[in-house]
Write an enzyme that holds these catalytic residues in place. Structure first.
Site, mmCIF file in Angstrom:
data_model
loop_
_atom_site.group_PDB
_atom_site.id
_atom_site.type_symbol
_atom_site.label_atom_id
_atom_site.label_comp_id
_atom_site.label_asym_id
_atom_site.label_seq_id
_atom_site.Cartn_x
_atom_site.Cartn_y
_atom_site.Cartn_z
ATOM 1 N N CYS A 1 0.813 -1.217 0.000
ATOM 2 C CA CYS A 1 0.000 0.000 0.000
ATOM 3 C C CYS A 1 0.848 1.271 0.000
ATOM 4 O O CYS A 1 0.307 2.364 -0.198
ATOM 5 C CB CYS A 1 -0.922 0.013 1.219
ATOM 6 S SG CYS A 1 -1.763 -1.554 1.499
ATOM 7 N N HIS B 1 -3.719 6.393 6.668
ATOM 8 C CA HIS B 1 -3.874 5.186 5.853
ATOM 9 C C HIS B 1 -5.334 4.764 5.898
ATOM 10 O O HIS B 1 -5.930 4.487 4.863
ATOM 11 C CB HIS B 1 -2.960 4.081 6.377
ATOM 12 C CG HIS B 1 -3.065 2.806 5.629
ATOM 13 N ND1 HIS B 1 -2.655 2.675 4.328
ATOM 14 C CD2 HIS B 1 -3.553 1.586 5.993
ATOM 15 C CE1 HIS B 1 -2.879 1.432 3.917
ATOM 16 N NE2 HIS B 1 -3.424 0.748 4.903
ATOM 17 N N HIS C 1 -9.659 1.695 -1.301
ATOM 18 C CA HIS C 1 -8.221 1.432 -1.203
ATOM 19 C C HIS C 1 -7.711 1.042 -2.583
ATOM 20 O O HIS C 1 -7.959 -0.054 -3.062
ATOM 21 C CB HIS C 1 -7.978 0.303 -0.202
ATOM 22 C CG HIS C 1 -6.547 0.156 0.210
ATOM 23 N ND1 HIS C 1 -5.503 0.682 -0.517
ATOM 24 C CD2 HIS C 1 -5.979 -0.463 1.288
ATOM 25 C CE1 HIS C 1 -4.365 0.395 0.088
ATOM 26 N NE2 HIS C 1 -4.627 -0.296 1.183
#
Length: 635
Positions: A281, A437, A475
């Site tokens: 990520c 995040h 995401h």
């Protein structure tokens, strides 16, 4: 002096819309915008979604009726809102209510007779199973008799438990904007994003290239999962299983480095640094860090930093889903006390720092253009902010590869310490914010908030502003930190902090004593510092310290002096005008993507190599060989 990496442009696409000129950010904070910004946002999205287009100088709908900009929200507003951000997976990707799969079956005769069928001879498997008795018939057919059981797989469908994703705006299709030549969706989005970013600078790309030596330009980009649709690796791995042929392009175009290669080969013509690294990520931040380090060291003067992921496929969704990582229908119903017949609100699938049940997959492509401070001033580039450093740290020994660890404590603390050393404690305590995040998993909301809590305690921060873009766009994996950077630049520009509107309240187990997490948008005033944070699978942690345009200009004035800044202001005027021109064209859907398929290819015979450097056709400056010996003390 260490060069300061300056952000001079940013473009791209995700579920919120186009990145340039903060269109995606403005879609997220739509209800907090003034009337003009709101109208422009609806116009830009309407053309992006191919609901209206310019025909003979007039805006027209798909039926050929003229449309005034002032009427777009009334006529298409609900459709635009419904077709952006996180929503139920559209059939363009796959049918979430009837997802294709192969049903295994074992057939055997229902009496004492064998299984008998006819087929074309060429359709027989190789080798023919020993239990099959084959008899030739006329017309190149055969009769097959099977005395044993027969295992078969039949096309079937299933109700997918995961039904939501952050998808590109409905109707957006980059493949029709240029000769896409059957390219994977992610690479099509890359071409769009790179064009959007470069044009957003207001600078002619050829002028940029001619202003530096050719090897002082770099492209830094990667995907994580790769190009997983049928035109890429997704089609490659299942072609033979489906009885299809593997194409000549699927393997090469499916690689996770292809976004870098496409930018170099088809948009910029870059012959300088080419760099790709994947860090789950944190991939965008990993590539940003490499660019920042190269600019600081003088190896690169212009950096194109990018990341792309378009992985909303049944296989990828099932992979994450079987890890219990994604929010599914059952989990959403449980959170909202719905019956098994009631449909969840898919818009609220992603709920960072609230009661949640997993993250929501998204697709996106983000590209940032950076320059060293001297070059940015020389060219009159519009200064959006700066990146003094990006910190990356691993988690050490782990029991579970997907669980969080200590590395993110290090990256966040280093970033806060750097901000303090640059701008002082007051700026950190009162004019900084976090782009979390915020993956929307129960574990993340606790572990990530604890990191912020401890860092805030250490630096005496009472109400640290936190926002989480994944609540809106999902995401996107590789470009996720690019989504965060785009929102940060939007906040610097508009002073509107996006609330996490998908949650009713902050979950009770979140460490929120020192944090300011709201579920509505609000005026945050001038912000000086943004922290882009990422916690990736495997211990891939990264945090970038990003400074606002206002602060960056103050720093540049201190370093370069009044005369240089005055000259810069004069040059910047024409750049701003060019930006306004592109923004107006983009809002009307006139993108005119640059796709240089073989255009400007360098003939090997035209390369001139000398003892001091190399001259390349198409570049005004030559590449100079280094005359310094870094190891002189050893000879």
């Amino acid at each position: 002096m260490t060069a300061l990496p300056i952000i001079v442009g940013m473009g791209g696409i995700n579920a919120a819309g186009r990145t340039s000129f903060h269109q995606g950010y403005r879609r997220i904070v739509l209800d907090a915008l003034n009337a003009q910004d709101r109208s422009e946002t609806f116009l830009g999205l309407a053309t992006l979604m191919n609901l209206v287009s310019v025909v003979d100088g007039n805006l027209q709908d798909t039926d050929g009726n003229n449309v005034e900009q002032s009427d777009i929200e009334a006529r298409f507003g609900e459709q635009i809102i419904a077709g952006t951000l996180i929503r139920k997976i559209e059939k363009e990707h796959f049918d979430a209510d009837a997802t294709p799969w192969q049903q295994k079956m074992t057939l055997k005769s229902s009496d004492e007779n064998a299984i008998v069928f006819e087929t074309r001879a060429r359709d027989l498997p190789t080798p023919v199973p020993a239990s099959w008795k084959v008899q030739e018939l006329e017309g190149k057919k055969v009769k097959v008799t099977i005395a044993a059981e027969l295992d078969v797989k039949l096309d079937s469908t299933r109700d997918n438990p995961i039904k939501s994703a952050g998808q590109f705006p409905t109707g957006f299709d980059p493949s029709i904007m240029y000769n896409s030549r059957y390219q994977p969706r992610g690479l099509q989005a890359t071409i769009f994003a790179a064009n959007d970013a470069i044009k957003s600078t207001g600078l002619d790309w050829q002028r940029i290239m001619n202003s530096v030596e050719p090897d002082k330009i770099g492209t830094y980009s990667a995907s994580v999962i790769g190009q997983m649709d049928d035109k890429g690796l997704g089609g490659l791995v299942k072609a033979r299983q489906q009885g299809d042929r593997v194409s000549t392009k699927q393997l090469a175009l499916g690689l996770n480095t292809m976004s870098t290669d496409f930018i170099n080969a088809y948009v910029t013509g870059n012959v300088g640094t080419t760099f790709s690294t994947s860090g789950a990520c944190a991939t965008f931040l990993y590539n940003l860090r490499a660019a920042v380090n190269d600019i600081q060291a003088g190896r690169t003067r212009v950096a194109v930093v990018a990341s792309v992921e378009c992985a909303i496929t049944p296989e990828v969704v099932e992979g994450f889903g079987n890890m219990s990582a994604l929010a599914n229908v059952e989990g959403l119903r449980r959170l909202d006390n719905l019956s098994s017949e009631q449909e969840p609100n898919y818009r609220k699938s992603s709920r960072p720092f609230g009661e949640n049940c997993g993250f929501t997959l998204g697709e996106g492509a983000q590209v940032a253009i950076l320059m060293d401070d001297a070059l940015a001033l020389e060219l009159g580039a519009d200064i959006m902010g700066s990146v003094p450093d990006v910190f990356v740290n691993a988690d050490g020994i782990k029991k579970s590869i997907t669980s969080p660890g200590p590395g993110n404590y290090i990256t966040m603390a280093k970033s806060a310490a750097l901000a303090t050393s640059l701008l002082g404690k007051d700026a950190l305590q009162n004019r900084s914010f976090i782009l979390a995040h915020g993956s929307s998993t129960p574990q993340n909301r606790v572990t990530e908030s604890l990191i912020y809590h401890k860092v805030a305690q250490t630096f005496a921060i009472d109400s640290w502003k936190v926002t989480a873009p994944k609540a809106y766009v999902g995401h996107t994996i590789a470009p996720a930190s690019g989504d965060q950077l785009a929102i940060a630049l939007g906040v610097f520009s508009h002073n509107i902090m996006p609330g996490i509107t998908t949650i009713d309240k902050v979950a009770d187990d979140v460490y929120a004593d020192h944090l300011d997490i709201r579920n509505s948008h609000y005026d945050c005033g001038d912000m000086d510092i943004a922290f882009i944070n990422s916690k990736g699978f495997g211990g891939n942690n990264a945090t970038a310290t990003v400074l606002s345009a206002k602060v960056t200009l103050q720093m540049l004035a201190k370093r370069h002096g009044d005369e240089v800044m005055s000259n810069y202001a004069d040059k910047n005027t024409s750049v701003i005008a060019a930006q306004h021109t592109y923004k107006a064209q983009a809002d009307l859907g006139k993108y005119e993507l640059v796709y240089r398929f073989g255009d400007g290819a360098i003939d090997d015979n035209d390369i001139v190599i000398g003892e001091d450097g190399i001259e390349l056709p198409g570049f005004e400056k030559a590449i100079s060989f280094s005359t310094t010996n870094s190891y002189q003390d050893m000879f």
